[in-house]
Design a protein around this motif. Structure first.
Motif: not given
Lengths: 305, 335
Positions: A140-148, B6-14, B317-320
């Motif tokens: 999850r931490v890696m995902d956050v860095i990759l989001a930028f 929904l699962s994708k959306l939930l994934y976005l929260v953290p 956008v990545n979610l879309l």
């Protein structure tokens, strides 16, 4: 008697011989790709230039010749043979600056890739090896860095740490590191299921030994390819940071920084802008060509169909 | 499909929470006292300092400060710029259309050229067209776009004098800002020459910004096409005697497009990074230039919220893209 038993038994090669065979095989696939060989040659040349910069450069990269401001390249009218590629706005020899700039680019590439690679391998190994919540948290931490967007995050990190070459390298390495972590994790997870890992575990190997000696060597191929690609991105991104005034600071002859200084002269002196960018393009292109060849040679799944 | 979304959306929260933590800690890890930092070189009196500290909440524990920050975000309060004193969100929304216009044009250019080139290179594999276009793609992929932009300015603005050097439209034209998209607004204003002026300002920056996505799309299209062309169903279609354009257009292309669409979608992050450089070179008044200017002006609330907004945008956008992928490729949905 002993002779026959020796010929019948499978030939036991020494480790060195196996390594030699692997290298031969690697070179066979690598040299199939003409572009890769050209890339390797250019890259070797670049390394030589960087190493022997002090010998090759006709002038000191920071000396300002006040009587030779914005002198055009030698083949253009007004050019001078002592400044082959011309001089910049404060009279520094562009060729010498480019030659010394090669040191910067290679140094940046090596440092960034080393930090990102080591960090990514350790993090990826931990995630892949232990799985469960360790894996979830790390990924999850890696995902956050990759989001930028990478350049943006690097920029902001440099703004926090303070502009300069060291901080730029650290920032770029932090931004690249998740790619290595992800690759390592994926490779580790698929290797973990193999029998040789179970065998080593049964034989009593500890976690550290399992991670670094048993599993890691079998995950290296994709990491080497990624390292090459990151090397070229690091050269590009550090030049971009230099261009934006956040990387190496003037009067350092870093190619991106040179471009930033040259910006106001673009319509008056084309050579001040053209050559540093060309140097960046050629180095990045050479490394990318090499990366393509490495991928062909090292990764059977991605081998050209 | 609903479960998939929904699962994708939930994934976005953290991930989103992580982004807010990074944006929040960004100002906190700055060395020194944030109030003094914001006050700049003039400094502040001790009373004013205490007042500001309390007002900005810096006297509370860090965890509380984070939750305050998060609470304000959820109410749409992204703070105010230190320089212009205007809300960051307002500034973002004012400048955003300029970046979208540039980015859209770039991605349209990249797709319209990249996909056909990739398809043709795959069909004529090994031909001179394949070799030249893939070499060009590798050069484009390796291009320092800030330098590329400068070269184009030298050629088209300096030597040929065809295009302007900077900005979105000539200062001669003035019309109300309706959509924020200069091309549409200039067309709606009905002023003679306004649209041409807007277009000539847009063309070089979008070509520069399109360079890397174009190279990536062309390479990806080629390899996806090559892979699909080796599949059994393509051979079957050929064996049935179907004309080549139908085999390629209907059977191969549609399947090859699945990874290509993802690639196009994932270029948004590349575009945002590219926009920073492109907008700086062409003085394009968008988000990228705004961020760079704010960083050099040490306008930290803008940098903090700008970073947050951009990351959130890329995430959405990545979610879309992910959802589109699921929509066109049922195999993903089930997994």
């Amino acid at each position: 008697m002993t002779d026959t038993s020796q010929t019948n038994a499978p030939v036991k090669l020494s480790d060195a011989a196996i390594r030699r065979r692997m290298l031969t095989e690697f070179w066979f696939y690598f040299s199939q790709n003409r572009g890769a060989v050209v890339g390797l040659a250019v890259f070797a040349l670049l390394v030589l230039i960087a190493v022997f910069a002090a010998v090759l450069a006709p002038h000191d990269p920071t000396t300002q010749y006040r009587d030779a401001l914005l002198v055009p390249p030698v083949w253009q009218e007004g050019g001078s043979a002592s400044y082959l590629l011309g001089t910049d706005a404060v009279g520094r020899d562009i060729l010498s600056r480019l030659i010394f700039g090669a040191q910067y680019s290679l140094f940046i590439g090596i440092v960034v890739v080393s930090i990102a690679l080591v960090g990514g391998i350790v993090i990826g190994l931990l995630a892949g090896f232990f799985g469960g919540w360790v894996d979830s948290v790390i990924m999850r931490v890696m995902d956050v860095i990759l989001a930028f967007p990478s350049l943006l995050l690097a920029l902001v990190l440099v703004a926090v740490l303070g502009p300069g070459l060291t901080n730029a390298m650290i920032a770029i390495a932090i931004v690249y590191q998740p790619h290595f972590a992800r690759l390592t994790r994926a490779a580790v997870m698929s290797e973990m299921k193999r029998e040789y890992v179970t065998a080593a575990r049964v034989a009593g190997a500890g976690n550290i030994r399992l991670m670094f000696k048993t599993i890691l060597p079998n995950c290296l191929a994709p990491l080497i390819v990624q390292a090459t690609l990151s090397f070229s991105s690091a050269v590009l991104d550090s030049a971009a940071l230099g261009f934006l005034g956040m990387g190496a600071q003037p009067p350092a002859p870093e190619w991106g920084t040179m471009l930033a200084e040259a910006r106001e002269f673009i319509l008056r002196a084309w050579w001040v802008v053209t050559f540093p960018g060309l140097a960046i393009l050629i180095s990045v292109l050479a490394i990318n060509l090499m990366g393509d060849g490495l991928r062909d040679a090292l990764d059977p799944k991605l081998k050209r169909s | 499909m609903v479960r998939f979304i929904l699962s994708k959306l939930l994934y976005l929260v953290p991930t989103f929470l992580g982004i807010t933590v990074i944006a929040f800690s960004f100002v906190r890890i700055l060395p020194g006292d944030p109030v003094l930092l914001m006050a700049g070189e003039r400094g502040v009196s001790p009373e004013r300092h205490a007042e500001l500290t309390a007002q900005l909440g810096y006297d509370k524990p860090v965890v509380m400060q984070y939750f305050d920050f998060l609470g304000r975000l959820l109410q749409g309060d992204f703070g105010n710029s230190l320089v212009t004193k205007k809300p960051v969100l307002t500034e973002f929304l004012t400048l955003f259309p300029a970046t979208v216009e540039l980015g859209l044009c770039a991605i349209i250019i990249a797709t319209l050229i990249g996909v056909p080139v990739g398809v043709l290179a795959a069909i004529r594999r090994g031909s001179w067209f394949d070799q030249i276009s893939m070499t060009a793609a590798l050069v484009g992929f390796s291009m320092p776009i800030f330098w590329w932009g400068l070269l184009l300015i030298i050629l088209f603005s300096g030597i040929l004098g065809w295009t302007p050097v900077s900005g979105r439209i000539s200062l001669l034209y003035f019309f109300p800002n309706v959509t924020g998209f200069m091309l549409i607004d200039s067309l709606m204003s009905g002023q003679k020459g306004a649209f041409t002026s807007a277009l000539s300002h847009l063309i070089l920056p979008s070509v520069v910004l399109a360079t890397i996505p174009l190279a990536v799309i062309a390479r990806q299209t080629r390899s996806a096409m090559l892979e699909v062309m080796g599949e059994d169903y393509v051979r079957t279609a050929r064996a049935k005697g179907m004309p080549p354009y139908r085999v390629i257009g209907v059977h191969a292309l549609r399947n090859a497009m699945i990874p290509v669409i993802t690639t196009i979608g994932l270029q948004i992050g590349v575009l945002m990074a590219g926009a920073i450089l492109t907008e700086t070179i062409f003085s394009w008044p968008g988000i990228g230039k705004w961020m760079i200017d704010s960083i050099s002006r040490r306008d930290y609330p803008v940098v903090q919220s700008g970073l947050l907004l951009i990351a959130a945008l890329v995430m959405v956008v990545n979610l879309l893209v992910d959802l589109t992928y699921g929509l066109i490729n049922p195999r993903i949905r089930v997994k």
